[in-house]
Motif scaffolding. Structure first.
Motif, PDB file in Angstrom:
ATOM      1  N   PHE A 165       0.837  -1.201   0.000  1.00 42.70           N
ATOM      2  CA  PHE A 165       0.000   0.000   0.000  1.00 42.70           C
ATOM      3  C   PHE A 165       0.874   1.253   0.000  1.00 42.70           C
ATOM      4  CE2 PHE A 165      -2.423   3.301   2.214  1.00 42.70           C
ATOM      5  CZ  PHE A 165      -3.627   3.274   1.522  1.00 42.70           C
ATOM      6  N   GLY A 166       1.911   1.258   0.844  1.00 44.34           N
ATOM      7  CA  GLY A 166       2.799   2.415   0.898  1.00 44.34           C
ATOM      8  C   GLY A 166       3.582   2.610  -0.372  1.00 44.34           C
ATOM      9  N   ASP A 167       4.057   1.495  -0.965  1.00 46.43           N
ATOM     10  CA  ASP A 167       4.785   1.589  -2.243  1.00 46.43           C
ATOM     11  C   ASP A 167       3.902   2.140  -3.350  1.00 46.43           C
ATOM     12  OD1 ASP A 167       7.273   0.736  -1.505  1.00 46.43           O
ATOM     13  OD2 ASP A 167       6.903  -1.362  -1.920  1.00 46.43           O
ATOM     14  N   ALA A 168       2.668   1.624  -3.423  1.00 44.94           N
ATOM     15  CA  ALA A 168       1.802   1.945  -4.552  1.00 44.94           C
ATOM     16  C   ALA A 168       1.250   3.363  -4.476  1.00 44.94           C
ATOM     17  CB  ALA A 168       0.654   0.941  -4.626  1.00 44.94           C
ATOM     18  N   LEU A 169       0.815   3.790  -3.278  1.00 41.28           N
ATOM     19  CA  LEU A 169       0.138   5.091  -3.157  1.00 41.28           C
ATOM     20  C   LEU A 169       1.073   6.227  -2.781  1.00 41.28           C
ATOM     21  CD1 LEU A 169      -3.261   4.177  -1.488  1.00 41.28           C
ATOM     22  CD2 LEU A 169      -2.676   4.332  -3.894  1.00 41.28           C
TER      23      LEU A 169
ATOM     24  N   LEU B  54       7.326  -2.530  -6.067  1.00 38.36           N
ATOM     25  CA  LEU B  54       6.213  -3.444  -5.820  1.00 38.36           C
ATOM     26  C   LEU B  54       6.557  -4.922  -6.020  1.00 38.36           C
ATOM     27  CD1 LEU B  54       2.994  -1.689  -7.147  1.00 38.36           C
ATOM     28  CD2 LEU B  54       3.498  -2.412  -4.813  1.00 38.36           C
ATOM     29  N   PRO B  55       7.306  -5.320  -7.071  1.00 39.04           N
ATOM     30  CA  PRO B  55       7.574  -6.752  -7.237  1.00 39.04           C
ATOM     31  C   PRO B  55       8.246  -7.384  -6.022  1.00 39.04           C
ATOM     32  CG  PRO B  55       8.121  -5.581  -9.247  1.00 39.04           C
ATOM     33  CD  PRO B  55       7.817  -4.534  -8.219  1.00 39.04           C
TER      34      PRO B  55
ATOM     35  N   SER C 217      14.850  -5.511 -16.096  1.00 41.04           N
ATOM     36  CA  SER C 217      15.935  -6.281 -15.476  1.00 41.04           C
ATOM     37  C   SER C 217      15.866  -6.270 -13.950  1.00 41.04           C
ATOM     38  CB  SER C 217      17.295  -5.743 -15.943  1.00 41.04           C
ATOM     39  OG  SER C 217      17.480  -4.397 -15.538  1.00 41.04           O
ATOM     40  N   PHE C 218      15.057  -5.375 -13.358  1.00 39.70           N
ATOM     41  CA  PHE C 218      14.887  -5.348 -11.910  1.00 39.70           C
ATOM     42  C   PHE C 218      13.665  -6.138 -11.448  1.00 39.70           C
ATOM     43  CE2 PHE C 218      17.648  -1.699 -12.410  1.00 39.70           C
ATOM     44  CZ  PHE C 218      18.454  -1.744 -11.281  1.00 39.70           C
ATOM     45  N   ILE C 219      12.657  -6.278 -12.287  1.00 33.72           N
ATOM     46  CA  ILE C 219      11.352  -6.762 -11.829  1.00 33.72           C
ATOM     47  C   ILE C 219      11.406  -8.213 -11.359  1.00 33.72           C
ATOM     48  CG2 ILE C 219       9.003  -7.305 -12.571  1.00 33.72           C
ATOM     49  CD1 ILE C 219       9.129  -4.795 -14.350  1.00 33.72           C
ATOM     50  N   ILE C 220      11.862  -9.130 -12.217  1.00 27.18           N
ATOM     51  CA  ILE C 220      11.866 -10.547 -11.840  1.00 27.18           C
ATOM     52  C   ILE C 220      12.884 -10.840 -10.736  1.00 27.18           C
ATOM     53  CG2 ILE C 220      12.277 -12.895 -12.651  1.00 27.18           C
ATOM     54  CD1 ILE C 220      11.101 -12.079 -15.325  1.00 27.18           C
TER      55      ILE C 220
END
Length: 452
Positions: free
Chosen positions: A150-154, A302-303, A351-354
């Motif tokens: 929640f904190g990351d997204a908003l 988020l990931p 390159s960071f997500i996975i």
């Protein structure tokens, strides 16, 4: 979105503490994402960003064992209320900070945020007993992870963040009962003093690197710090009321768990600020980075948080099938691979997500399993103290890696005031090596009773 594990029956206190941990997760998820923007507006460097997060971890490492010991002696709810109030003050100062100095003070006070969880775990064990209290760890950790998402997204603003500890304070004051179990003894204030000064000097030594401080002065600080920490260990071994029971650290039943908690801190905090500052860097100016603003930084974070949430929620179910030891070893192995891949390839957002989600999943496994393993290996009257040592080692790992990371970013420079790409790669590789140590450590775990 995966669901949280079911609450133990008739445990309203669990639901209330889940709210508190959700707010805690929101604070922990939102502030690091906001930090690069703060650095731009208040004009401080990537190394200073790592220092801001590191000072919070340092204060956590000092105050968690003290708050936990006071909770064991005088009541866990009482100490939880006190740490909530101080965290509230810290985020008020953070929101009002006109420069780096006051921001550091605010985040130092906000470092007491990590005292909440060990005090809550002790409250749960007191209210529910060993078995049901252990099962309640999952919902708390899952709520913490969801709050982080929640904190990351908003990315709520700093003044909104300052309101969250006040809400948690109201929930605990109004609806959470006090614990009944009490330890006997006193607070070892001499030990607290030695620990505080020793860790403070060590953090100051690492933080001085790259800031025109003579090498001899840095070495002297490290030597004095080592002496003070050695005196602290001797004090804790000699007193009948240790703030940190170092014997517990050496006990066969708990030593591997505490070692894993330190390594878990490296996974969670070791590359957090450097990765965000790398992603925020403008490749047209420095030759690397993604030029990400706060919105994109939140999405890129988020990931890892989603992976950690999924790992925390699924860990208990998977451990019943394959065993906690094998699952923990796999989690640290995943984190090793994730950091290694980022070190090798970091040229675009994909390159960071996975890799970061893989790191997060491994960290979530540790977050879910380690507190429960520790609770089953500790006597009832040492729950908060033991959980405090667990959290202390985890956050001291953040302070240590934050200070070392800040030193690297301030030393390995592309030009004055700008870290080189190699500094970031060094940090990611270092985190991979530390995570790899967790694999044999997890495999060394054995079943032990609390008396061992």
């Amino acid at each position: 979105m995966p669901r949280l594990p079911a609450f133990p029956a008739d445990t309203a206190v669990v639901r209330r503490l889940v709210v508190v941990e959700f707010l805690s997760g929101t604070l922990q998820g939102a502030f690091p994402v906001l930090l690069p923007g703060l650095a731009t507006s208040l004009h401080f460097s990537a190394g200073d960003q790592a220092l801001v997060l590191g000072v919070g971890y340092l204060v956590s490492g000092i105050t968690v064992p003290l708050a936990s010991r006071l909770g064991d002696l005088f009541g866990h709810r009482r100490l939880l209320l006190a740490t909530l109030a101080i965290t509230f003050l810290g985020y008020l100062l953070t929101a009002a900070a006109p420069g780096l100095a006051l921001l550091l003070v605010g985040q130092a006070l906000a470092g007491l945020l990590t005292c909440w969880l060990p005090l809550e775990l002790a409250l749960l064990r007191d209210q529910l007993g060993d078995a049901r209290g252990g099962r309640a760890v999952g919902p708390l950790v899952g709520s913490l992870m969801l709050g982080t998402i929640f904190g990351d997204a908003l990315r709520p603003g700093l003044w909104i963040l300052a309101a969250l500890p006040a809400i948690a304070l109201l929930v605990v004051w109004r609806w959470v009962p006090e614990s009944v179990t009490r330890a006997v003894g006193r607070v070892d204030w001499r030990g607290v003093g030695l620990l505080t000064v020793g860790l403070g000097m060590m953090f100051g030594a690492f933080s001085s690197v790259g800031h025109a401080v003579p090498a001899a002065a840095v070495i002297a600080l490290l030597v004095v710090s080592a002496v003070l920490l050695a005196l602290f260990v001797r004090e804790e071994l000699r007193t009948d009321s240790p703030t940190v029971d170092v014997r517990v650290l050496a006990r066969r039943a708990t030593a591997p768990v505490f070692g894993l908690s330190f390594l878990l801190g490296c996974i969670l905090y070791g590359a957090q600020s450097p990765t965000l500052s790398f992603e925020a860097a403008d490749p047209k100016s420095v030759g690397y980075g993604l030029n990400a603003d706060s919105q994109v930084l939140g999405l890129l974070s988020l990931p890892a948080v989603l992976g950690a949430t999924l790992g925390a929620i699924l860990a208990d179910r998977i451990a019943r099938r394959v065993g906690a030891r094998a699952l923990l070893a796999s989690g640290y192995g995943m984190a090793t691979v994730g950091f290694a891949v980022i070190a090798l390839s970091h040229g675009n957002a994909v390159s960071f997500i996975i890799p970061s989600s893989v790191c997060g999943f491994g960290a979530g496994i540790g977050l879910s399993l380690l507190p429960g393993l520790l609770m089953h290996r500790l006597p009832a009257d040492q729950t908060a103290t033991g959980a405090g040592v667990y959290n202390t080692l985890k956050t001291l790992a953040g302070a240590a890696t934050g200070a070392v990371g800040a030193a690297l970013l301030d030393t390995l420079l592309l030009r004055p005031g700008v870290a080189s790409e190699g500094a970031y790669v060094t940090i990611w590789v270092g985190c991979a090596v530390l995570c790899a140590i967790g694999v044999p450590t997890a495999l060394a775990l054995r079943n032990h009773a609390p008396s061992e």
